[in-house]
Design an enzyme around this catalytic site. Structure first.
Site, mmCIF file in Angstrom:
data_model
loop_
_atom_site.group_PDB
_atom_site.id
_atom_site.type_symbol
_atom_site.label_atom_id
_atom_site.label_comp_id
_atom_site.label_asym_id
_atom_site.label_seq_id
_atom_site.Cartn_x
_atom_site.Cartn_y
_atom_site.Cartn_z
ATOM 1 N N GLU A 205 22.166 100.484 18.267
ATOM 2 C CA GLU A 205 21.771 101.217 19.664
ATOM 3 C C GLU A 205 20.284 100.908 19.962
ATOM 4 O OE1 GLU A 205 23.366 105.099 20.392
ATOM 5 O OE2 GLU A 205 25.475 104.529 19.971
ATOM 6 N N GLU A 323 31.374 102.174 16.190
ATOM 7 C CA GLU A 323 31.279 103.568 16.286
ATOM 8 C C GLU A 323 32.498 104.166 17.605
ATOM 9 O OE1 GLU A 323 27.708 105.776 16.451
ATOM 10 O OE2 GLU A 323 26.618 104.237 15.227
#
Ligand code: AHR
Length: 517
Positions: A205, A323
């Site tokens: 991220e 994820e």
């Protein structure tokens, strides 16, 4: 899933009317029968075992108190690894395990977690509550855990607060056989054989907790890091670049436009199905709203795949759903007691897991790996533990959903088409082996029981067995006091006039294994 017109369906079946074959009154009213056509010759792709991958972060009680109790614990353990967790995870099979984060990865310095335990530095976990970790679980412990549960290790490297040389050294430390300072250090720390770690994440991220970068900034860093992440001792690293959240193609395009041909092996994307209520207090409306998100997940995957395919050699980049899972409104008392993001899994969560796993089968040609978040205690976990001092370790509803899909691994996903759109939203996927067909179904309706009839094109069903996970209460869950509230049970399935028929009660997940003639 594409639906076909009734006329097309009947034509595909080569028969007059399938409904006329349903023995009325024998099973249920014919109006509740949902028909599917399983096209065994219409192959989608390999169901990679990695679609059933997992993720363990230094977050709450996922690692400390969850997987890891420490070598001196009274809780039964194998070199510090919780014994019961190891057994349960081995049973369900963990094809790949990603560690140490998540957000944590971009603040993790691998040298903190090697060498004699007593000398490892204590560090503050800045992302997940500012508590101190003793680093007793580091690289060697992670690799040992992977070996105990049969998982391929996937290390997420630190780009946000780390350097190319730090990550490059981690790769050499893990993978170079012997003779260099770093490999000898690994050997000195007890591991004669190289770890042969193939999967390496280059940041996590990076648009957020991994450095708050713009796509072009991340691309420049990725290029710089990638120069030094080489094959050591015959293990070529498979580099996974930090990808977008959901359908954010601005990020993926921005990164790819600036890579100047230095393409990664994989691009990771994250997609959580946010829930607006507490895990065990969902109402039907909110459950339906949450489960509907899987349509968006499907669109996001297809979109990201299309973006990759649009670049020269982009079709070679593996799309990794790094994820995923439900992320509900977690009560603060639960987090205070058990650690950050400690989230109970309910019958609803199992439906969500199964909708995801069905989707991955149906998108087998677009995906490479999918890691649900996270393996123990955190978010949509497989196991829940009661703390570092307690032996209790419960298999969640999500665990059982994964168990129901295990039979698909390494088979070939094939297309299934419904005779008409299902008002109940029945979800189906299928995969075939040499002489076997595996079908998985989800009935997410809170009030409609359905019977499914599957006509198999390209193979004659000879025998069928089925298993089911079902509870009429969408909030039912497995607790420390009642660990077997929602477990897999044998289910009746039969072959009638060449069709496979089974009942799917409201709120159920079922898998049928069919022997083909
Ligand atoms: O899984 C919890 C967090 O969600 C991870 O650390 C991060 O990558 C994501 O935002």
């Amino acid at each position: 899933m594409r639906s076909v017109s009734r006329r097309q369906f009947v034509a595909d079946c080569g028969c007059v009317s399938l409904l006329s074959l349903v023995p009325r009154g024998v099973f249920v009213d014919a109006s509740k029968v949902q028909e599917f056509l399983v096209k065994t010759d219409s192959e989608i792709g390999l169901v990679r075992p990695e679609f059933h991958g997992h993720f363990a972060e230094h977050l709450g009680s996922c690692v400390y108190g969850g997987l890891w109790v420490g070598r001196n614990s009274k809780v039964p353990n194998i070199n510090g690894h919780r014994k019961l967790a190891v057994k349960y995870l081995r049973d369900v099979g963990v094809p790949v395990l990603r560690w140490p984060g998540g957000c944590f990865a971009d603040d993790y310095h691998w040298r903190d977690g090697i060498g004699p335990e007593a000398r490892r530095p204590k560090r503050v976990n800045i992302h997940w509550g500012g508590y101190v970790e003793d680093n007793s679980f580091g690289t060697h412990e992670f690799i040992e855990l992977c070996r105990l549960i049969g998982a391929e290790p996937y290390l997420a490297g630190n780009v946000g607060s780390g350097s190319p040389s730090e990550l490059r050294d981690w790769v050499e430390y893990c993978n170079y056989p012997a003779g260099s300072a770093l490999s000898e250090e690994r050997i000195g720390n007890g591991a004669r054989e190289p770890f042969k770690v193939r999967y390496w994440g280059v940041g996590n991220e990076s648009w957020g907790c991994g450095g708050d970068m713009k796509p072009e900034e991340y691309a420049a860093l990725y290029r710089r890091f990638a120069v030094y992440l080489k094959e050591f001792g015959g293990t070529a690293p498979f580099l996974i670049a930090s990808g977008p959240s959901r359908a954010d193609v601005r990020w993926s395009r921005g990164v790819l436009d600036n890579l100047r041909g230095e393409l990664p092996d994989g691009l990771s994307m994250h997609y959580y199905e946010g829930g607006k209520q507490e895990p065990t207090k969902f109402d039907v409306l909110h459950m339906t709203e949450q489960l509907r998100i899987f349509k968006d997940v499907e669109e996001a995957i297809c979109l990201q795949r299309a973006v990759l395919d649009g670049y020269p050699r982009g079709s070679k980049i593996a799309l990794i759903l790094d994820e995923w899972g439900v992320w509900d409104q977690i009560p603060s008392e639960d987090e205070k007691r058990h650690g950050a993001l400690w989230q109970q899994s309910t019958m609803r969560s199992a439906l969500a897991a199964a909708l995801g796993l069905n989707l991955f089968n149906r998108l087998a040609d677009r995906l490479y790996m999918c890691n649900i978040a996270q393996i123990v205690n955190v978010l949509q976990s497989l196991l829940m533990t009661e703390g570092a001092e307690s032996e209790k370790c419960v298999r969640t509803t999500t665990y059982y959903a994964f168990a129901l899909f295990k039979a698909h691994r390494s088979k070939t996903a094939v297309r299934v088409v419904p005779s008409e759109p299902s008002p109940e939203g029945i979800s189906v996927s299928a995969s075939k082996g040499a002489k076997e067909l595996v079908l998985s179904f989800v009935n997410p309706s809170a009030d409609k029981d359905v019977v499914v009839d599957c006509t198999v094109l390209g193979g004659a069903p000879k025998a069928v067995t089925a298993d089911m996970l079902h509870n009429p209460d969408l909030n039912a869950f497995n607790s420390f006091e009642a660990p077997d509230q929602v477990v897999i049970q044998r289910h009746t399935a039969r072959i009638e006039k060449d069709k496979i028929r089974l009942e799917l009660p409201r709120l159920s997940v079922a898998t049928a294994s069919v022997e083909l003639g």
